[in-house]
Design a protein around this motif. Sequence first.
Motif, PDB file in Angstrom:
ATOM      1  N   HIS A  64       0.850  -1.197   0.180  1.00 14.41           N
ATOM      2  CA  HIS A  64       0.175  -0.007  -0.052  1.00 14.41           C
ATOM      3  C   HIS A  64       0.725   1.156  -0.113  1.00 14.41           C
ATOM      4  O   HIS A  64       0.660   2.318  -0.451  1.00 14.41           O
ATOM      5  CB  HIS A  64      -0.950   0.016   1.133  1.00 14.41           C
ATOM      6  CG  HIS A  64      -2.041  -1.092   1.089  1.00 14.41           C
ATOM      7  ND1 HIS A  64      -2.725  -1.342   0.019  1.00 14.41           N
ATOM      8  CD2 HIS A  64      -2.216  -1.969   1.917  1.00 14.41           C
ATOM      9  CE1 HIS A  64      -3.571  -2.316   0.195  1.00 14.41           C
ATOM     10  NE2 HIS A  64      -3.316  -2.858   1.192  1.00 14.41           N
ATOM     11  N   HIS A  65       1.988   1.105   0.679  1.00 13.86           N
ATOM     12  CA  HIS A  65       2.907   2.309   0.959  1.00 13.86           C
ATOM     13  C   HIS A  65       3.500   2.676  -0.625  1.00 13.86           C
ATOM     14  O   HIS A  65       3.577   3.766  -1.133  1.00 13.86           O
ATOM     15  CB  HIS A  65       4.161   2.134   1.568  1.00 13.86           C
ATOM     16  CG  HIS A  65       5.280   2.947   1.242  1.00 13.86           C
ATOM     17  ND1 HIS A  65       5.472   4.419   1.610  1.00 13.86           N
ATOM     18  CD2 HIS A  65       6.415   2.732   0.785  1.00 13.86           C
ATOM     19  CE1 HIS A  65       6.584   4.760   1.293  1.00 13.86           C
ATOM     20  NE2 HIS A  65       7.168   3.881   0.701  1.00 13.86           N
ATOM     21  N   LEU A  66       3.896   1.563  -1.464  1.00 13.89           N
ATOM     22  CA  LEU A  66       4.337   1.796  -2.809  1.00 13.89           C
ATOM     23  C   LEU A  66       3.059   2.469  -3.672  1.00 13.89           C
ATOM     24  O   LEU A  66       3.500   3.371  -4.221  1.00 13.89           O
ATOM     25  CB  LEU A  66       4.703   0.447  -3.486  1.00 13.89           C
ATOM     26  CG  LEU A  66       6.162  -0.138  -2.969  1.00 13.89           C
ATOM     27  CD1 LEU A  66       6.325  -1.504  -3.366  1.00 13.89           C
ATOM     28  CD2 LEU A  66       7.009   0.699  -3.884  1.00 13.89           C
ATOM     29  N   ASP A  92       3.126  12.417   4.594  1.00 12.60           N
ATOM     30  CA  ASP A  92       3.824  11.732   5.943  1.00 12.60           C
ATOM     31  C   ASP A  92       3.552  10.380   5.491  1.00 12.60           C
ATOM     32  O   ASP A  92       2.464   9.720   5.855  1.00 12.60           O
ATOM     33  CB  ASP A  92       2.898  12.098   7.060  1.00 12.60           C
ATOM     34  CG  ASP A  92       3.459  11.531   8.358  1.00 12.60           C
ATOM     35  OD1 ASP A  92       4.151  10.498   8.152  1.00 12.60           O
ATOM     36  OD2 ASP A  92       3.241  12.195   9.535  1.00 12.60           O
ATOM     37  N   GLU A  93       4.551   9.581   4.974  1.00 11.73           N
ATOM     38  CA  GLU A  93       4.402   8.270   4.583  1.00 11.73           C
ATOM     39  C   GLU A  93       4.007   7.126   5.807  1.00 11.73           C
ATOM     40  O   GLU A  93       3.188   6.207   5.367  1.00 11.73           O
ATOM     41  CB  GLU A  93       5.590   7.972   3.878  1.00 11.73           C
ATOM     42  CG  GLU A  93       6.693   7.859   4.490  1.00 11.73           C
ATOM     43  CD  GLU A  93       7.988   7.253   3.915  1.00 11.73           C
ATOM     44  OE1 GLU A  93       8.148   7.158   2.489  1.00 11.73           O
ATOM     45  OE2 GLU A  93       9.104   6.588   4.626  1.00 11.73           O
ATOM     46  N   ASN A  94       4.383   7.496   6.860  1.00  7.58           N
ATOM     47  CA  ASN A  94       3.983   6.454   7.965  1.00  7.58           C
ATOM     48  C   ASN A  94       2.824   6.777   8.385  1.00  7.58           C
ATOM     49  O   ASN A  94       2.128   5.679   8.707  1.00  7.58           O
ATOM     50  CB  ASN A  94       5.211   7.067   9.192  1.00  7.58           C
ATOM     51  CG  ASN A  94       6.489   6.311   8.596  1.00  7.58           C
ATOM     52  OD1 ASN A  94       6.662   5.355   8.360  1.00  7.58           O
ATOM     53  ND2 ASN A  94       7.555   7.253   9.123  1.00  7.58           N
ATOM     54  N   TRP A 157      14.787   3.004  -8.068  1.00  6.15           N
ATOM     55  CA  TRP A 157      15.287   2.575  -6.816  1.00  6.15           C
ATOM     56  C   TRP A 157      14.236   2.145  -5.874  1.00  6.15           C
ATOM     57  O   TRP A 157      14.346   0.925  -5.184  1.00  6.15           O
ATOM     58  CB  TRP A 157      16.309   3.538  -6.231  1.00  6.15           C
ATOM     59  CG  TRP A 157      16.724   3.205  -4.750  1.00  6.15           C
ATOM     60  CD1 TRP A 157      17.615   2.270  -4.598  1.00  6.15           C
ATOM     61  CD2 TRP A 157      16.139   3.639  -3.556  1.00  6.15           C
ATOM     62  NE1 TRP A 157      17.700   2.118  -3.057  1.00  6.15           N
ATOM     63  CE2 TRP A 157      16.835   2.762  -2.514  1.00  6.15           C
ATOM     64  CE3 TRP A 157      14.930   4.182  -3.086  1.00  6.15           C
ATOM     65  CZ2 TRP A 157      16.652   3.082  -1.195  1.00  6.15           C
ATOM     66  CZ3 TRP A 157      14.452   4.621  -1.812  1.00  6.15           C
ATOM     67  CH2 TRP A 157      15.705   3.968  -0.964  1.00  6.15           C
ATOM     68  N   HIS A 158      13.386   2.994  -5.500  1.00  2.00           N
ATOM     69  CA  HIS A 158      12.264   2.830  -4.504  1.00  2.00           C
ATOM     70  C   HIS A 158      11.344   1.432  -4.744  1.00  2.00           C
ATOM     71  O   HIS A 158      11.136   0.783  -3.891  1.00  2.00           O
ATOM     72  CB  HIS A 158      11.110   4.133  -4.567  1.00  2.00           C
ATOM     73  CG  HIS A 158      10.300   4.240  -3.342  1.00  2.00           C
ATOM     74  ND1 HIS A 158       9.272   3.865  -3.776  1.00  2.00           N
ATOM     75  CD2 HIS A 158      10.430   4.256  -2.076  1.00  2.00           C
ATOM     76  CE1 HIS A 158       8.522   4.052  -2.273  1.00  2.00           C
ATOM     77  NE2 HIS A 158       9.375   4.415  -1.495  1.00  2.00           N
ATOM     78  N   GLY A 159      11.089   1.180  -6.037  1.00  5.74           N
ATOM     79  CA  GLY A 159      10.244   0.065  -6.337  1.00  5.74           C
ATOM     80  C   GLY A 159      11.202  -1.168  -5.958  1.00  5.74           C
ATOM     81  O   GLY A 159      10.556  -2.017  -5.347  1.00  5.74           O
ATOM     82  N   HIS A 161      13.782  -1.301  -3.987  1.00  9.20           N
ATOM     83  CA  HIS A 161      14.047  -1.441  -2.518  1.00  9.20           C
ATOM     84  C   HIS A 161      12.982  -1.836  -1.770  1.00  9.20           C
ATOM     85  O   HIS A 161      13.244  -3.041  -0.980  1.00  9.20           O
ATOM     86  CB  HIS A 161      14.178   0.059  -2.189  1.00  9.20           C
ATOM     87  CG  HIS A 161      14.107   0.558  -0.704  1.00  9.20           C
ATOM     88  ND1 HIS A 161      15.098   0.021   0.026  1.00  9.20           N
ATOM     89  CD2 HIS A 161      13.241   0.994   0.022  1.00  9.20           C
ATOM     90  CE1 HIS A 161      14.800   0.687   1.393  1.00  9.20           C
ATOM     91  NE2 HIS A 161      13.504   1.184   1.461  1.00  9.20           N
ATOM     92  N   HIS A 162      11.502  -1.560  -2.081  1.00  3.39           N
ATOM     93  CA  HIS A 162      10.574  -2.308  -0.987  1.00  3.39           C
ATOM     94  C   HIS A 162      10.335  -3.659  -1.750  1.00  3.39           C
ATOM     95  O   HIS A 162       9.911  -4.505  -1.040  1.00  3.39           O
ATOM     96  CB  HIS A 162       9.399  -1.353  -1.340  1.00  3.39           C
ATOM     97  CG  HIS A 162       9.480  -0.341  -0.587  1.00  3.39           C
ATOM     98  ND1 HIS A 162       9.432  -0.202   0.904  1.00  3.39           N
ATOM     99  CD2 HIS A 162       9.324   1.137  -0.800  1.00  3.39           C
ATOM    100  CE1 HIS A 162       9.704   1.022   1.281  1.00  3.39           C
ATOM    101  NE2 HIS A 162       9.462   1.902   0.510  1.00  3.39           N
ATOM    102  N   THR A 163      10.392  -4.043  -3.009  1.00  2.00           N
ATOM    103  CA  THR A 163      10.206  -5.251  -3.447  1.00  2.00           C
ATOM    104  C   THR A 163      11.218  -6.452  -2.760  1.00  2.00           C
ATOM    105  O   THR A 163      10.843  -7.294  -2.417  1.00  2.00           O
ATOM    106  CB  THR A 163      10.526  -5.347  -5.011  1.00  2.00           C
ATOM    107  OG1 THR A 163       9.177  -4.558  -5.483  1.00  2.00           O
ATOM    108  CG2 THR A 163       9.847  -6.885  -5.380  1.00  2.00           C
TER     109      THR A 163
HETATM  110 NI    NI Z   1       9.422   3.951   0.637  1.00  2.00          NI
END
Ligand code: NI
Length: 175
Positions: A64-66, A92-94, A157-159, A161-163
């Motif tokens: 869900h964050h992605l 605020d992602e958190n 990078w972000h995708g 990183h979380h994968t």
């Molecule tokens: Ni992230």
Amino acid sequence: MDKIRYPIGTFEKPASFQEEDLKKWIDDIRQLPNGLREAVSGLNAEQLNTSYREGGWTVAQVVHHLADASMNAFLRTKWTLTENVPSIRPFDENAWAETIDARSLSVDFSLRLLEGIHGRWAQLLESLAMEDFQKTFYHEGTKATVDLYTLVAMYAWHGKHHTAHIQQLRSRMGW
Ligand code: NI
């Protein structure tokens, strides 16, 4: 370096941008939804509700964050292309990862969002001229001016990183 938190390392802003780098990043952006769908495939509800690290988000929250992050990044791209150095606000992602949708809905909602967003985003980026990637936005949170090249590199990078968080958890747990 914490390998559980940063499985592929932290984001490093590239010193220079070549056309082939850009192609690779756009390809990463296009591939993210498929790679992520594969990373969560076959996980049951309990596994999806497992934190990828002590005190970290659950697998479902990562998905869900992605979607949250990509929605913002796609908007930033569109604003940058259609306005003169638009001012963008951080999210605020958190706090976003704790709202009820991110805590309780099936990951499929966000996988479908990501397929739609990344499909449009990759197509749009591919259509741009090299000089379009020099266009900038102003980030109200970091008070920095950011160019489109950096945004694209960062989200490639972000995708991954979380994968990798999910892939690493599966391999540690033997799932
Ligand atoms: Ni992230």
